[in-house]
Design an enzyme around this catalytic site. Structure first.
Site, PDB file in Angstrom:
ATOM      1  N   ASP A 173       0.820  -1.216   0.000  1.00  0.00           N
ATOM      2  CA  ASP A 173       0.000   0.000   0.000  1.00  0.00           C
ATOM      3  C   ASP A 173       0.850   1.262   0.000  1.00  0.00           C
ATOM      4  O   ASP A 173       2.076   1.206   0.165  1.00  0.00           O
ATOM      5  CB  ASP A 173      -0.967  -0.002   1.197  1.00  0.00           C
ATOM      6  N   ASP A 177      -7.739  -2.554  14.245  1.00  0.00           N
ATOM      7  CA  ASP A 177      -9.130  -2.831  13.846  1.00  0.00           C
ATOM      8  C   ASP A 177      -9.224  -4.050  12.921  1.00  0.00           C
ATOM      9  O   ASP A 177     -10.268  -4.307  12.340  1.00  0.00           O
ATOM     10  CB  ASP A 177      -9.741  -1.595  13.168  1.00  0.00           C
ATOM     11  N   HIS A 236      -7.442  -4.541  10.094  1.00  0.00           N
ATOM     12  CA  HIS A 236      -7.155  -4.363   8.658  1.00  0.00           C
ATOM     13  C   HIS A 236      -5.870  -5.092   8.267  1.00  0.00           C
ATOM     14  O   HIS A 236      -4.949  -5.227   9.079  1.00  0.00           O
ATOM     15  CB  HIS A 236      -7.114  -2.875   8.250  1.00  0.00           C
ATOM     16  N   GLU A 262      -9.790  -1.786   5.324  1.00  0.00           N
ATOM     17  CA  GLU A 262     -10.412  -1.468   6.601  1.00  0.00           C
ATOM     18  C   GLU A 262     -11.667  -2.318   6.805  1.00  0.00           C
ATOM     19  O   GLU A 262     -12.176  -2.923   5.848  1.00  0.00           O
ATOM     20  CB  GLU A 262     -10.781   0.024   6.625  1.00  0.00           C
TER      21      GLU A 262
HETATM   22  C1  F6R Z   1       1.351  -1.400   6.098  1.00  0.00           C
HETATM   23  C2  F6R Z   1       0.040  -2.045   6.180  1.00  0.00           C
HETATM   24  C3  F6R Z   1      -0.767  -1.993   7.428  1.00  0.00           C
HETATM   25  C4  F6R Z   1       0.044  -2.182   8.702  1.00  0.00           C
HETATM   26  C5  F6R Z   1      -0.851  -2.075   9.922  1.00  0.00           C
HETATM   27  C6  F6R Z   1      -0.079  -2.232  11.214  1.00  0.00           C
HETATM   28  O1  F6R Z   1       1.940  -1.587   4.844  1.00  0.00           O
HETATM   29  O2  F6R Z   1      -0.392  -2.585   5.228  1.00  0.00           O
HETATM   30  O3  F6R Z   1      -1.762  -3.005   7.371  1.00  0.00           O
HETATM   31  O4  F6R Z   1       0.650  -3.450   8.668  1.00  0.00           O
HETATM   32  O5  F6R Z   1      -1.490  -0.833   9.911  1.00  0.00           O
HETATM   33  O6  F6R Z   1       0.794  -1.151  11.350  1.00  0.00           O
HETATM   34  P1  F6R Z   1       1.914  -1.142  12.488  1.00  0.00           P
HETATM   35  O7  F6R Z   1       2.874  -2.218  12.133  1.00  0.00           O
HETATM   36  O8  F6R Z   1       2.551   0.214  12.392  1.00  0.00           O
HETATM   37  O9  F6R Z   1       1.218  -1.389  13.769  1.00  0.00           O
END
Ligand code: F6R
Length: 257
Positions: free
Chosen positions: A63, A132, A134, A139
């Site tokens: 992403d 959450d 995702h 989301e």
């Molecule tokens: C990042 C991504 C997100 C993160 C998630 C957790 O490329 O796709 O799904 O893996 O938001 O983020 P952290 O690791 O910062 O808690």
């Protein structure tokens, strides 16, 4: 799902790094999907220390924020070069990260999907998980069959990611993300989660009913998912003892596969 619970996040990250090392040893031209955020940083650090040969590896990131200039320190482009690509011998032509400044975003998303297919599909996709549930930036209530597209972040994710910016107002609201359908086509998914703020999402993902309200639960339908957790992220798993027992009983040769 294979649930691998380790004492701390560094040990869990080491398990993840050894799985990737095993893949590159078995398939030097592997196609690897990558994630950003706090979670994979220690695994990337470990991979750098392993000094592997990445020259034939192709990567696709999950992403990217929409609208931040590419060189902004918080783009996922900047993140990947700083935390991994600058320190390994990867061929820049084999690196793919969605372009959050593409003029025609739907066309760019279709081209991204085509590039993944043309590369032969993703052998192993690295995932984190949002508090959450995702995965990528899919989301809650995302279509479980979705493909790469534009998404709007939830307020909770904006707040979670505000720590990387000087204020929550600066966090972009829109992103490009691989879809859940895209992630489900990876031959293996390797999900890392550390810390107690992930414990509810992880418990739902592993032991809850499959629901778009916790998108990671769809991974229950995937034939090859490895989940590397520290104790804090694992603390709400009802069957944690069973997962530990399974992993401890694995023959040594099977451990990092
Ligand atoms: C990042 C991504 C997100 C993160 C998630 C957790 O490329 O796709 O799904 O893996 O938001 O983020 P952290 O690791 O910062 O808690």
């Amino acid at each position: 799902m294979e649930i691998i619970i380790q004492k701390n996040s560094q040990q869990a990250a080491d398990v993840g790094a050894r799985i990737i090392r095993g893949l590159i040893a078995a398939k030097p031209d592997a196609v690897i999907g990558l994630a950003t955020g706090s979670t994979p940083v220690s695994m990337y650090q470990r991979l750098i220390e392993m000094d592997l040969d990445w020259s034939q590896v192709t990567t696709f990131n999950l992403d990217e924020y929409i609208g931040l200039p590419k060189e902004h320190p918080q783009t996922y482009h900047s993140f990947m070069w700083e935390n991994l690509f600058n320190h390994i011998n990867i061929d820049p032509a084999k690196v793919h990260i969605p372009d959050g400044n593409a003029e025609d975003i739907p066309a760019h998303c279709s081209a991204y999907e085509k590039a993944i297919a043309d590369a032969g599909g993703i052998d192993l996709q690295v995932l984190g998980i949002g508090s959450d549930g995702h995965i990528g930036f899919n989301e809650p209530t995302s279509s479980l069959a979705s493909r790469t597209r534009i998404k709007t972040l939830t307020e909770r994710t904006v707040q979670d990611n505000a720590r990387f910016f000087s204020s929550a107002e600066e966090v972009p609201r829109h992103v490009i993300t691989m879809g859940i359908g895209t992630i489900m086509e990876a031959r293996t998914n390797l999900l890392l989660a550390f810390g107690d703020n992930k414990a509810d999402a992880v418990a739902g993902m592993v032991e809850g009913p499959i629901t778009a309200n916790n998108p990671a639960t769809v991974l229950q339908m995937h034939p090859s998912v490895k989940v590397c957790l520290d104790e804090a992220a694992a603390m709400k798993l009802e069957r944690a003892d069973y997962y530990r027992w399974v992993y401890e009983g694995k023959p040594e040769w099977q451990r990092d596969r």
